[in-house]
Structures are given as C-alpha cells and as structure tokens.
Design a protein around this motif. Structure first.
Motif, PDB file in Angstrom:
ATOM      1  N   PHE A  27       1.856  10.904  32.666  1.00 28.60           N
ATOM      2  CA  PHE A  27       0.585  10.498  33.271  1.00 28.60           C
ATOM      3  C   PHE A  27      -0.154   9.525  32.355  1.00 28.60           C
ATOM      4  O   PHE A  27      -0.627   8.481  32.796  1.00 28.60           O
ATOM      5  CB  PHE A  27      -0.255  11.751  33.538  1.00 28.60           C
ATOM      6  N   SER A  31       0.773   4.964  32.739  1.00 29.56           N
ATOM      7  CA  SER A  31      -0.325   4.497  33.586  1.00 29.56           C
ATOM      8  C   SER A  31      -1.000   3.223  33.082  1.00 29.56           C
ATOM      9  O   SER A  31      -2.060   2.857  33.565  1.00 29.56           O
ATOM     10  CB  SER A  31      -1.373   5.608  33.728  1.00 29.56           C
ATOM     11  N   LYS A  34      -0.098  -1.021  36.832  1.00 28.79           N
ATOM     12  CA  LYS A  34       0.016  -0.513  38.200  1.00 28.79           C
ATOM     13  C   LYS A  34       1.471  -0.390  38.648  1.00 28.79           C
ATOM     14  O   LYS A  34       1.846   0.607  39.257  1.00 28.79           O
ATOM     15  CB  LYS A  34      -0.750  -1.417  39.175  1.00 28.79           C
ATOM     16  N   ALA A  37       3.158   2.562  37.052  1.00 32.67           N
ATOM     17  CA  ALA A  37       2.585   3.801  37.589  1.00 32.67           C
ATOM     18  C   ALA A  37       3.091   4.070  38.999  1.00 32.67           C
ATOM     19  O   ALA A  37       3.415   5.211  39.343  1.00 32.67           O
ATOM     20  CB  ALA A  37       1.066   3.731  37.575  1.00 32.67           C
ATOM     21  N   GLY A  41       5.272   7.191  39.815  1.00 31.79           N
ATOM     22  CA  GLY A  41       4.728   8.077  40.852  1.00 31.79           C
ATOM     23  C   GLY A  41       5.732   8.327  41.961  1.00 31.79           C
ATOM     24  O   GLY A  41       5.911   9.462  42.411  1.00 31.79           O
ATOM     25  N   ILE A 146      -1.814   9.343  38.969  1.00 32.56           N
ATOM     26  CA  ILE A 146      -1.276   8.309  38.066  1.00 32.56           C
ATOM     27  C   ILE A 146      -1.640   6.906  38.560  1.00 32.56           C
ATOM     28  O   ILE A 146      -1.951   6.022  37.766  1.00 32.56           O
ATOM     29  CB  ILE A 146       0.240   8.470  37.832  1.00 32.56           C
ATOM     30  N   VAL A 147      -1.648   6.714  39.870  1.00 35.03           N
ATOM     31  CA  VAL A 147      -2.004   5.389  40.406  1.00 35.03           C
ATOM     32  C   VAL A 147      -3.490   5.113  40.194  1.00 35.03           C
ATOM     33  O   VAL A 147      -3.868   4.007  39.780  1.00 35.03           O
ATOM     34  CB  VAL A 147      -1.594   5.273  41.893  1.00 35.03           C
ATOM     35  N   LEU A 149      -5.409   6.335  37.849  1.00 30.26           N
ATOM     36  CA  LEU A 149      -5.619   6.069  36.421  1.00 30.26           C
ATOM     37  C   LEU A 149      -5.126   4.674  36.042  1.00 30.26           C
ATOM     38  O   LEU A 149      -5.775   3.982  35.250  1.00 30.26           O
ATOM     39  CB  LEU A 149      -4.932   7.130  35.556  1.00 30.26           C
ATOM     40  N   SER A 150      -4.016   4.243  36.616  1.00 27.16           N
ATOM     41  CA  SER A 150      -3.499   2.901  36.278  1.00 27.16           C
ATOM     42  C   SER A 150      -4.458   1.806  36.734  1.00 27.16           C
ATOM     43  O   SER A 150      -4.647   0.813  36.033  1.00 27.16           O
ATOM     44  CB  SER A 150      -2.109   2.690  36.876  1.00 27.16           C
ATOM     45  N   ARG A 153      -7.281   1.890  34.221  1.00 30.12           N
ATOM     46  CA  ARG A 153      -6.871   1.414  32.890  1.00 30.12           C
ATOM     47  C   ARG A 153      -6.710  -0.099  32.846  1.00 30.12           C
ATOM     48  O   ARG A 153      -7.018  -0.722  31.827  1.00 30.12           O
ATOM     49  CB  ARG A 153      -5.568   2.078  32.472  1.00 30.12           C
ATOM     50  N   THR A 172      -9.015   6.032  27.931  1.00 29.39           N
ATOM     51  CA  THR A 172      -8.078   6.652  28.866  1.00 29.39           C
ATOM     52  C   THR A 172      -8.309   8.156  28.946  1.00 29.39           C
ATOM     53  O   THR A 172      -8.342   8.735  30.036  1.00 29.39           O
ATOM     54  CB  THR A 172      -6.626   6.357  28.446  1.00 29.39           C
TER      55      THR A 172
END
Length: 191
Positions: A27, A31, A34, A37, A41, A146-147, A149-150, A153, A172
């Motif tokens: 995770f 991430s 994109k 991730a 994912g 995870i998406v 968060l990406s 980030r 993060t």
C-alpha cells in the motif's frame, strides 16, 4: 441483501488496509504513481478474489479429512501459486508494469491482507458465495485505498507548499492516517 452487506462491510467498514492495517507494505510502497497503484490494485484484486474461492474449496476438502489445522499452510500455498501465475502473466503481457511493481509483486504472496481474507472467510463460516463476495469486497477496498493514496501522493510528494522535511513518507503516512480516520466513519453506518 446479506451479500450486499458483506461486500460493503469488507470494502468500507472492515477495509483490510485502512481498518485492519493489513497489506501496508505494498500500500505504501507502490502508491507513488497512479499506473503502478492501478496495476498492483488489479493484481491484488485478482489474487484475493481467486484466493477466496480456492481457499474456501481447500478448507472444505481439509474438513472432510479432519485436517483443518493445516488450513494456514494450505492457504499460503494456494496464494503463492496464484501470485506466481499473476507474476508470469504480467511479465509476459505488460513488461513495463512488471518492472514498475518490482519487488512488491512477489510480495503479494506474503501480503497479510490476502491471507487475512481467506482466514476471515473460515472464521465467519461463510458459504461459497459469501466467501467470494467477501473476497471481492476486500479486494475492492484494497484497490480503492491504494488508488486513492496514489492520486493524493502524486499531488503532494513534490508540492512546493509542503515543507521539504515533510515531503515524501511523512506526508504519505499522515495522508494514510487521515484516510483511515475517514473510513472509520463508515462503522456507524452498518450495525
């Protein structure tokens, strides 16, 4: 209606990353971008869903022979085989994604979220359909986390408005903590 509740609960209320804190390594590690991730994912979604199916079948077989105590070992073997299949497929059909995922792809084998879903299916005594729905919900929750968060980030890692000392991992971790708190809000919706 019960299946919908299992799916929503696994995806939002009992999110394996943001509520149970399982699968944190990939995770946080994958991430950054994109594309990576999304690839991770999807790979984890595939593995968790298929692992839910296969581990349920394996557990039923173990019960017939009264070997339930071997379930953890059996689940790990099933997960390892699935990850090898996914790794070979990604390497063949998307070398760029394979390179982008790096060491985190084989680490899906030891991703405790995958094993956690298989174990939870047994503990909750889910039937086959419930186990599949729980696996799909948990996988969707991982994918969503995870998406999200990406996306965050990519905007924060090199943002000049954030002090240099807080860029990267500190931001993060703070972001992941805020996401976790936000997902805790779903716990009051399902009782």
């Amino acid at each position: 209606m019960e299946l919908l509740m299992i799916f929503i609960s696994a995806m939002f209320v009992n999110n394996f990353v943001l509520a149970k804190f399982l699968g944190i390594c990939s995770f946080l590690g994958v991430s950054k971008k994109k594309d990576s991730a999304l690839g991770m994912g999807l790979a984890v979604t595939f593995v968790i869903t298929i692992a839910s199916v296969m581990s349920w079948l394996v557990y039923e077989l173990l019960e017939i022979f009264e070997l339930e105590y071997l379930s953890t070992i059996a689940f790990v073997l099933v997960i390892a085989a699935l990850v090898q299949f996914v790794e070979m497929a990604i390497k063949k059909y998307s070398p760029a994604l394979y390179k982008g995922l790096g060491i985190f792809l084989p680490l899906i084998t030891t991703n405790c979220a995958v094993l956690g879903v298989a174990t939870l299916n047994v503990q909750e005594e889910y039937n086959f359909i419930q186990a599949v729905v729980n696996g799909l919900g948990a996988a969707s929750g991982y994918f969503l986390a995870i998406v999200l968060l990406s996306f965050i980030r990519e905007r924060t890692d090199n943002n000049e408005n954030i002090p240099v000392i807080l860029r990267g991992l500190p931001t993060t971790l703070f972001t992941a903590a805020l996401m976790s708190i936000a997902f805790l809000g779903f716990q009051g919706l399902i009782s």
